[in-house]
Design a protein around this motif. Structure first.
Motif, PDB file in Angstrom:
ATOM      1  N   PHE A  92       1.243  -1.180  -0.314  1.00  0.00           N
ATOM      2  CA  PHE A  92       0.064  -0.286  -0.019  1.00  0.00           C
ATOM      3  C   PHE A  92       0.899   1.125   0.030  1.00  0.00           C
ATOM      4  O   PHE A  92       1.538   1.050   0.900  1.00  0.00           O
ATOM      5  CB  PHE A  92      -0.942   0.091   1.075  1.00  0.00           C
ATOM      6  CG  PHE A  92      -1.667  -1.179   1.330  1.00  0.00           C
ATOM      7  CD1 PHE A  92      -2.083  -1.168   0.899  1.00  0.00           C
ATOM      8  CD2 PHE A  92      -1.924  -2.418   1.461  1.00  0.00           C
ATOM      9  CE1 PHE A  92      -3.965  -2.037  -0.046  1.00  0.00           C
ATOM     10  CE2 PHE A  92      -2.518  -3.313   1.927  1.00  0.00           C
ATOM     11  CZ  PHE A  92      -3.707  -3.332   0.878  1.00  0.00           C
ATOM     12  N   SER A  93       1.151   2.077  -1.003  1.00  0.00           N
ATOM     13  CA  SER A  93       2.521   2.849  -1.562  1.00  0.00           C
ATOM     14  C   SER A  93       1.979   3.671  -0.570  1.00  0.00           C
ATOM     15  O   SER A  93       3.042   4.600  -0.382  1.00  0.00           O
ATOM     16  CB  SER A  93       2.382   3.104  -2.686  1.00  0.00           C
ATOM     17  OG  SER A  93       1.223   3.610  -3.234  1.00  0.00           O
ATOM     18  N   ASP A  94       0.828   4.610  -0.263  1.00  0.00           N
ATOM     19  CA  ASP A  94       0.166   6.128   0.759  1.00  0.00           C
ATOM     20  C   ASP A  94       0.040   5.325   1.933  1.00  0.00           C
ATOM     21  O   ASP A  94       0.128   6.607   2.864  1.00  0.00           O
ATOM     22  CB  ASP A  94      -0.963   6.079  -0.199  1.00  0.00           C
ATOM     23  CG  ASP A  94      -1.922   5.651  -0.402  1.00  0.00           C
ATOM     24  OD1 ASP A  94      -1.831   4.160   0.037  1.00  0.00           O
ATOM     25  OD2 ASP A  94      -3.084   6.027  -0.586  1.00  0.00           O
ATOM     26  N   LEU A  95       0.652   4.200   1.967  1.00  0.00           N
ATOM     27  CA  LEU A  95       0.119   3.850   3.660  1.00  0.00           C
ATOM     28  C   LEU A  95       1.972   3.945   4.340  1.00  0.00           C
ATOM     29  O   LEU A  95       2.878   4.521   4.044  1.00  0.00           O
ATOM     30  CB  LEU A  95      -0.201   2.560   4.104  1.00  0.00           C
ATOM     31  CG  LEU A  95      -1.429   2.581   4.044  1.00  0.00           C
ATOM     32  CD1 LEU A  95      -2.541   1.566   4.070  1.00  0.00           C
ATOM     33  CD2 LEU A  95      -2.578   3.718   4.530  1.00  0.00           C
ATOM     34  N   SER A  96       2.134   3.985   6.168  1.00  0.00           N
ATOM     35  CA  SER A  96       3.323   4.168   6.065  1.00  0.00           C
ATOM     36  C   SER A  96       3.965   2.561   5.960  1.00  0.00           C
ATOM     37  O   SER A  96       3.232   1.397   5.930  1.00  0.00           O
ATOM     38  CB  SER A  96       3.502   4.679   7.752  1.00  0.00           C
ATOM     39  OG  SER A  96       2.916   3.508   8.195  1.00  0.00           O
ATOM     40  N   GLN A 134       8.008   5.936   7.935  1.00  0.00           N
ATOM     41  CA  GLN A 134       8.347   6.559   6.517  1.00  0.00           C
ATOM     42  C   GLN A 134       7.155   6.160   4.704  1.00  0.00           C
ATOM     43  O   GLN A 134       6.741   4.761   5.239  1.00  0.00           O
ATOM     44  CB  GLN A 134       9.766   5.747   5.675  1.00  0.00           C
ATOM     45  CG  GLN A 134       9.918   6.593   4.307  1.00  0.00           C
ATOM     46  CD  GLN A 134      11.305   6.150   3.816  1.00  0.00           C
ATOM     47  OE1 GLN A 134      11.955   6.398   4.555  1.00  0.00           O
ATOM     48  NE2 GLN A 134      11.438   6.123   2.481  1.00  0.00           N
ATOM     49  N   ILE A 135       6.044   6.656   4.358  1.00  0.00           N
ATOM     50  CA  ILE A 135       5.836   6.153   3.520  1.00  0.00           C
ATOM     51  C   ILE A 135       6.440   4.991   2.490  1.00  0.00           C
ATOM     52  O   ILE A 135       7.209   5.370   1.560  1.00  0.00           O
ATOM     53  CB  ILE A 135       4.576   7.427   2.695  1.00  0.00           C
ATOM     54  CG1 ILE A 135       4.180   8.437   3.382  1.00  0.00           C
ATOM     55  CG2 ILE A 135       3.967   6.967   1.201  1.00  0.00           C
ATOM     56  CD1 ILE A 135       3.553   8.113   4.027  1.00  0.00           C
ATOM     57  N   ALA A 136       5.589   4.597   1.592  1.00  0.00           N
ATOM     58  CA  ALA A 136       6.494   2.912   1.896  1.00  0.00           C
ATOM     59  C   ALA A 136       6.822   3.416  -0.111  1.00  0.00           C
ATOM     60  O   ALA A 136       7.521   2.827  -0.684  1.00  0.00           O
ATOM     61  CB  ALA A 136       4.862   2.119   1.575  1.00  0.00           C
ATOM     62  N   GLY A 137       5.704   4.387  -0.903  1.00  0.00           N
ATOM     63  CA  GLY A 137       5.860   3.813  -1.937  1.00  0.00           C
ATOM     64  C   GLY A 137       7.225   4.565  -1.830  1.00  0.00           C
ATOM     65  O   GLY A 137       7.336   5.163  -3.119  1.00  0.00           O
TER      66      GLY A 137
END
Length: 239
Positions: A92-96, A134-137
């Motif tokens: 989930f690129s917008d999650l931490s 950090q944001i995963a993306g």
């Protein structure tokens, strides 16, 4: 042979008129690493999708510790203890980082177990601990792969399915990923790994199957297959 964690018997899967799997047989002993190797289009990912309840099985049977899971829903299969780290990461690129990891623990109710699993993931992947907010993306490809594997471990899986974990990664990162997969296995998790990177995979696997256009052509101990230079060149490439 050890107790069989996962067995696939005469498995057939088709997409319309295309036969993706033509009656394959695979056994994954408890506590071992089993590799399913082959080129693109061989049917490797379809095999994992069938195990996970995502691809519809046309014929054959899938057993998980002698329990027939062939017709079960994906949610039920996950709750039994089979978890997949998919090809292409699919984080989930917008999650931490930490929120991504917690999504992997959705089947667990025990907060202590979730905390233990999070600590375990951070032990395997210290970089994820450093980047937990950090944001995963924004992570590198290697870090995203670590996150995908870590997320799959959060549910305390009995069998971990890994789909092309080395795809698109630099050689040094690949070496680290395979080393950690070996550690995960040595701590008790059974692993079924599908890969194009045959040589690296055979170095850590106990058994291997070579899949070619929906059929198993060769199988045996990984330590035997890795010595067969003709086989490596003919079926597995020089990777």
């Amino acid at each position: 042979m050890s107790e069989i964690a996962l067995s696939i018997e005469n498995l057939k899967v088709s997409y319309g008129s295309i036969e993706a799997l033509k009656g394959i047989n695979v056994k994954v002993p408890k506590g071992k690493i089993v590799a399913l190797l082959g080129a693109n289009g061989a049917g490797k990912t379809t095999t994992l999708k069938a195990i996970s309840g995502i691809a519809k099985v046309e014929a054959g049977k899938i057993n998980f510790f002698d329990k027939d899971i062939t017709k079960m829903s994906a949610e039920k299969i996950t709750s039994l203890g089979i978890m997949q780290s998919p090809e292409g990461r699919q984080i989930f690129s917008d999650l931490s980082v930490v929120d991504n990891l917690k999504t992997g623990a959705f089947t667990l109710k025990n907060k202590e177990e979730i905390k233990r699993n999070l600590d375990r993931v951070y032990r395997y992947f210290p970089r994820l601990k450093e980047r937990e907010k950090q944001i995963a993306g924004t992570l590198s490809g290697g870090e995203q792969q670590m996150l995908a594997i870590g997320r799959a471990l959060m549910s305390s899986p009995k069998v971990l399915l890994l789909d092309e974990p080395s795809l698109g990664l630099a050689p040094l990162i690949v070496r680290d990923i395979f080393k950690i997969v070996k550690e995960i296995n040595e701590e008790g998790t059974t692993v079924l790994i599908i890969e194009q990177n045959a040589l690296q995979t055979l170095k850590i696997a106990d058994y291997a199957y070579v899949l070619e256009v929906g059929e198993i052509n060769i199988s045996g101990k990984a330590s035997d297959l890795i010595k067969d230079k003709k086989l490596i060149e003919a079926y597995l490439g020089s990777c």
